[in-house]
Design a protein around this motif. Structure first.
Motif, short mmCIF file in Angstrom:
data_model
loop_
_atom_site.label_atom_id
_atom_site.label_comp_id
_atom_site.label_asym_id
_atom_site.label_seq_id
_atom_site.Cartn_x
_atom_site.Cartn_y
_atom_site.Cartn_z
N ASP A 88 27.80 19.36 42.31
CA ASP A 88 27.27 20.71 42.54
C ASP A 88 27.93 21.71 41.60
O ASP A 88 29.03 21.47 41.09
N ASP A 89 27.27 22.84 41.41
CA ASP A 89 27.86 23.90 40.59
C ASP A 89 29.14 24.42 41.23
O ASP A 89 29.18 24.69 42.42
N GLY A 90 30.17 24.58 40.40
CA GLY A 90 31.40 25.20 40.86
C GLY A 90 31.91 26.08 39.73
O GLY A 90 31.31 26.10 38.65
N LEU A 91 32.99 26.77 39.96
CA LEU A 91 33.54 27.64 38.92
C LEU A 91 33.78 26.87 37.63
O LEU A 91 33.57 27.36 36.53
N PHE A 92 34.29 25.64 37.78
CA PHE A 92 34.75 24.89 36.61
C PHE A 92 33.86 23.70 36.27
O PHE A 92 34.28 22.78 35.59
N THR A 93 32.62 23.69 36.76
CA THR A 93 31.73 22.59 36.40
C THR A 93 31.00 22.93 35.10
O THR A 93 30.47 24.02 34.94
N THR A 94 31.01 21.97 34.19
CA THR A 94 30.40 22.19 32.88
C THR A 94 30.01 20.84 32.30
O THR A 94 30.00 19.84 33.02
N LEU A 95 29.70 20.80 31.01
CA LEU A 95 29.32 19.54 30.39
C LEU A 95 30.56 18.81 29.92
O LEU A 95 31.08 19.08 28.85
N VAL A 96 31.02 17.92 30.76
CA VAL A 96 32.21 17.13 30.44
C VAL A 96 31.83 16.13 29.35
O VAL A 96 30.79 15.47 29.45
N HIS A 97 32.65 16.00 28.34
CA HIS A 97 32.38 15.04 27.26
C HIS A 97 32.46 13.62 27.81
O HIS A 97 31.66 12.76 27.51
N GLY A 98 33.49 13.36 28.63
CA GLY A 98 33.59 12.09 29.33
C GLY A 98 34.32 10.98 28.58
O GLY A 98 34.63 9.95 29.14
N ASP A 99 34.58 11.22 27.29
CA ASP A 99 35.20 10.15 26.49
C ASP A 99 36.01 10.78 25.36
O ASP A 99 35.94 10.36 24.22
N LEU A 100 36.77 11.80 25.73
CA LEU A 100 37.40 12.63 24.70
C LEU A 100 38.76 12.08 24.31
O LEU A 100 39.79 12.54 24.75
#
Length: 413
Positions: free
Chosen positions: A251-263
């Motif tokens: 769900d949307d939260g203050l810190f939800t965004t497009l995580v790269h996931g493999d950085l």
């Protein structure tokens, strides 16, 4: 290495992205990465000859990224049906929208976020009506090495200066999509959210393979600690990470965004000036990008790719530096940051950080893999690389450090 795969009808992909009237005259290609440096795709360096409207020709160095054509295991695991579409969306929709958002807020063109390589087109199939990714899928982007960007070296972790630079870029990469969601919700719902659903790489990995990988990992964890409760906590974290990956969309939260996931170090290209100072970053490889808490990227980056001593001395510094750059980016595009206090950010870190420990631990087996255990040909790379690297001193030492620091920074439990 075998024959280099052909890219059918490359002109159709790149010509819309060239200056008006320019055409692709010819091209030559070769493999770009060594086995072990890229698993989910085949990377080709393409030297394109472009003829401009006035008849002059010039060389344009590009990179073509193809799905894992030759390796059925990887096709199965990396699920190009999803990963290609996600990665294309970063270049096709997200990048231009983030540029526009910043320009509309008055950011000078030369100061726009420049963390993505330039895009030269993509397709998922030769059939333009198809919505399914097939073996003719390709993503084309500029070859940033000709502008002085260098790929990371997985055997040399980031130093202090490199880490600070990367954190600044990461903060912008995370903050701008949040700003887009808040300022242009309709656009976000249509062009961004649908492409960044939860992605579970485990779905198609055989349970026996998974058990074997986990057992190999635990062997090294046992070699790294004499404390049984550490081993059982890592087991627990591995199960939590798997469950998290298989879970529902966030769900949307203050810190939800497009995580790269493999950085990790191989997915960032750094540019240095004449003195060797790191000055710019390109982030690459968005195949498993997904919507989630930005803490996932921060912790995975710090624990997988930063020198242990640098991390130990600067962990809290790094969180603060990232946070300040994040707030700065939101402010520049006129997002109200009064809800984003540092305390709330630190709470988010405490809530999420431990999920990424097993991810970093697993990745160390790949990052520190002994080059001699990696086959010469792409087609032959498989999970045995991981078991061949069980018990290697550098890996066990790194595991000791990860456990020690996770406890020290209070993110182990």
């Amino acid at each position: 290495m075998g024959e280099v795969p052909k890219v059918t009808d490359l002109a159709q992909v790149i010509e819309p992205h060239l200056p008006e009237g320019s055409t692709l005259e010819s091209y030559a290609s070769r493999y770009l990465t060594k086995p072990g440096d890229n698993y989910g795709s085949i990377m080709l360096a393409v030297q394109a000859k472009i003829r401009s409207a006035d008849g002059a020709t010039r060389e344009l160095p590009l990179i073509a990224k193809l799905p894992p054509l030759t390796n059925d295991l990887y096709w199965q695991i990396f699920q190009p049906e999803r990963t290609c579409i996600t990665e294309n969306a970063v270049y096709q929709y997200l990048s231009p929208e983030l540029d526009k958002l910043q320009l509309q807020a008055g950011v000078l063109p030369a100061l726009l976020f420049d963390g993505f390589p330039r895009y030269y087109g993509s397709r998922i199939s030769l059939d333009s009506r198809s919505s399914k990714v097939d073996r003719d899928a390709v993503l084309v982007q500029e070859n940033v090495t000709v502008h002085g960007y260098q790929p990371g070296n997985r055997h040399r972790a980031y130093n202090l200066a490199e880490t600070i630079l990367v954190l600044h870029y990461l903060a912008q990469y995370h903050a701008l999509p949040i700003a887009l969601r808040l300022k242009k919700p309709q656009l976000y719902e249509e062009y961004v959210r649908p492409f960044f659903k939860k992605f579970d790489m485990n779905t198609n990995i055989d349970q026996a393979e998974r058990d074997q990988m986990n057992n190999e990992l635990l062997k090294d964890i046992k070699a790294a600690t004499s404390d049984e409760s550490d081993v059982s906590r890592i087991k627990e974290l591995m199960a939590m990470y798997d469950a998290f990956q298989a879970g529902k969309d966030v769900d949307d939260g203050l810190f939800t965004t497009l995580v790269h996931g493999d950085l990790w170090i191989n997915n960032m290209m750094l540019k240095y000036d004449e003195q060797g100072t790191p000055i710019k970053v390109k982030i690459v490889d968005f195949q498993i990008a997904q919507y989630g808490s930005l803490v996932h990227d921060i912790i995975f980056l710090l624990f997988s790719s930063v020198d242990v001593n640098v991390l130990e001395e600067n962990y809290y510094n790094f969180l603060r530096i990232y946070y300040d750059a994040f707030i700065q980016t939101l402010s520049v595009v006129n997002v109200d940051t009064s809800n984003y206090t540092y305390e709330i950010f630190l709470e988010e870190v405490q809530k999420v950080a431990h999920f990424q420990l097993p991810h970093a631990i697993f990745m160390m087996k790949v990052i520190l893999a002994d080059n001699s255990t990696i086959p010469d040909d792409y087609k032959d790379v498989d999970f045995s690389v991981l078991s061949k690297n069980t018990g290697i001193k550098t890996i066990v030492t790194k595991f000791e450090a990860i456990l020690r620091l996770a406890k020290k920074f209070n993110i182990f439990y």
